[in-house]
Design a protein around this motif. Sequence first.
Motif, PDB file in Angstrom:
ATOM      1  N   GLY A  25     -12.719-112.353  73.009  1.00  0.00           N
ATOM      2  CA  GLY A  25     -13.994-112.874  72.564  1.00  0.00           C
ATOM      3  C   GLY A  25     -13.827-114.089  71.676  1.00  0.00           C
ATOM      4  N   PRO A  26     -14.941-114.670  71.218  1.00  0.00           N
ATOM      5  CA  PRO A  26     -14.883-115.852  70.345  1.00  0.00           C
ATOM      6  C   PRO A  26     -14.109-115.572  69.059  1.00  0.00           C
ATOM      7  N   GLY A  27     -13.269-116.525  68.683  1.00  0.00           N
ATOM      8  CA  GLY A  27     -12.503-116.408  67.440  1.00  0.00           C
ATOM      9  C   GLY A  27     -11.389-115.398  67.482  1.00  0.00           C
ATOM     10  N   GLN A  28     -11.027-114.935  68.670  1.00  0.00           N
ATOM     11  CA  GLN A  28     -10.027-113.868  68.782  1.00  0.00           C
ATOM     12  C   GLN A  28      -8.742-114.364  69.429  1.00  0.00           C
ATOM     13  N   VAL A  29      -7.693-113.545  69.257  1.00  0.00           N
ATOM     14  CA  VAL A  29      -6.411-113.788  69.908  1.00  0.00           C
ATOM     15  C   VAL A  29      -5.957-112.492  70.565  1.00  0.00           C
ATOM     16  N   ARG A  30      -5.168-112.635  71.606  1.00  0.00           N
ATOM     17  CA  ARG A  30      -4.544-111.484  72.251  1.00  0.00           C
ATOM     18  C   ARG A  30      -3.080-111.461  71.835  1.00  0.00           C
ATOM     19  N   ALA A  91      -8.671-117.740  71.881  1.00  0.00           N
ATOM     20  CA  ALA A  91      -9.989-118.258  72.235  1.00  0.00           C
ATOM     21  C   ALA A  91     -10.003-119.774  72.027  1.00  0.00           C
ATOM     22  N   PRO A  92     -10.825-120.510  72.792  1.00  0.00           N
ATOM     23  CA  PRO A  92     -10.784-121.979  72.743  1.00  0.00           C
ATOM     24  C   PRO A  92     -10.998-122.565  71.352  1.00  0.00           C
ATOM     25  N   ALA A 111       0.372-101.537  73.416  1.00  0.00           N
ATOM     26  CA  ALA A 111       1.172-102.611  73.999  1.00  0.00           C
ATOM     27  C   ALA A 111       0.582-103.978  73.716  1.00  0.00           C
ATOM     28  N   GLU A 112      -0.751-104.064  73.636  1.00  0.00           N
ATOM     29  CA  GLU A 112      -1.387-105.326  73.273  1.00  0.00           C
ATOM     30  C   GLU A 112      -2.707-105.033  72.595  1.00  0.00           C
ATOM     31  N   ALA A 113      -3.210-106.032  71.862  1.00  0.00           N
ATOM     32  CA  ALA A 113      -4.462-105.866  71.144  1.00  0.00           C
ATOM     33  C   ALA A 113      -5.189-107.192  71.097  1.00  0.00           C
ATOM     34  N   VAL A 114      -6.510-107.128  71.061  1.00  0.00           N
ATOM     35  CA  VAL A 114      -7.349-108.300  70.847  1.00  0.00           C
ATOM     36  C   VAL A 114      -7.911-108.198  69.433  1.00  0.00           C
ATOM     37  N   LEU A 115      -7.678-109.251  68.635  1.00  0.00           N
ATOM     38  CA  LEU A 115      -7.992-109.208  67.212  1.00  0.00           C
ATOM     39  C   LEU A 115      -8.610-110.516  66.773  1.00  0.00           C
TER      40      LEU A 115
END
Length: 346
Positions: A25-30, A91-92, A111-115
């Motif tokens: 989502g906006p402002g996030q990183v994986r 996110a862009p 294993a992975e997270a979106v934060l």
Amino acid sequence: MVNWVVSLAGPRRISLEPCPRDPLGPGQVRVRTRYSGISAGTELTLYRGSNPRLSKDWDEAARMFVPRQSPVPYPLVGFGYEEVGEIVEVAPEVIDRHPGQLVWGIWGHRAEAVLAADAVHPLPPGLDPLAAVFARPGAIALTAVLAGDLHLGDWVGVFGQGVIGLLATRLAVLSGARVVAVDRIADRLAHATRYGARTTVDATTESAAAVLRGATGGRGADVCLELSGAYPALHEAIRATTHAGRVVAAGFYQGQADGLGLGEEFHHNRIQLVAAQVSGPTPAPGLAGRWSGARVAQTFMDLVAEGSVDPLPLVSHVVDAGAVADALALLDRGDGDVLQVVLRFP
């Protein structure tokens, strides 16, 4: 694609399970996880079923535990708070994080997270990624040291030389304290000596209170930090402390207080008993406005980056995430050679 997350289906029923990937989502990183450390305190209470949140509800507004109104929502998924990984997508609009960047933070055993981008913190250049699993344990240890209000030349007893106790020993030494490290396991006491403890006490054969009073001309420790979470150790820490001195209770105590006699030295010596807990707006009374939880964690990582604290010798086991059941069973047994157990994700 499938994500993987550690799941607790009930006491001592642990496994690595597939789960959907979260959208970015906006402002996030994986972030793709490299390492996730296992806590030998909080996580073991969940694994064993002794954590009070499993039998009671926490009323956030009242800040009290109240009788649980519904069954425990098993499975519990993604607990854990000692993670390090690599950013693989941003996110862009995120400009201060980039793919390939190594970061530390809290996102649980998955294993992975979106934060949110500001929820992950870049590793200092050249730092071994494995060292970053200690950011939260180090913050817990530093919180206890700050709550103790240590001063140059203080005699300080540190009870419990597990991972957090050993880090607290090192941090207390860096604060200028003369540290007496207490534990029942010889290898851990050897670590404490390497971290700068002036004296060690084998609690199976010696009284820490007698040693600390002997070292101080009968006065007793100025401050004791109790990090084992054992009530008899808290009792001995109180016995070891000087009149009107301070004891910081930073362990996660379970069940009823067998072995703790508050009508004895605690009452007669007017001991200040202070609770230290890393969560919340400030780590200890009197520090509001100066120390926040974020500052505590970042300060510990700064000390690691500059070489003042080397946590890597405390890593005793690195296991594949698929063997998480074996890793928790290892900690549950309490073998003396087990310190920091780390899950490795592919």
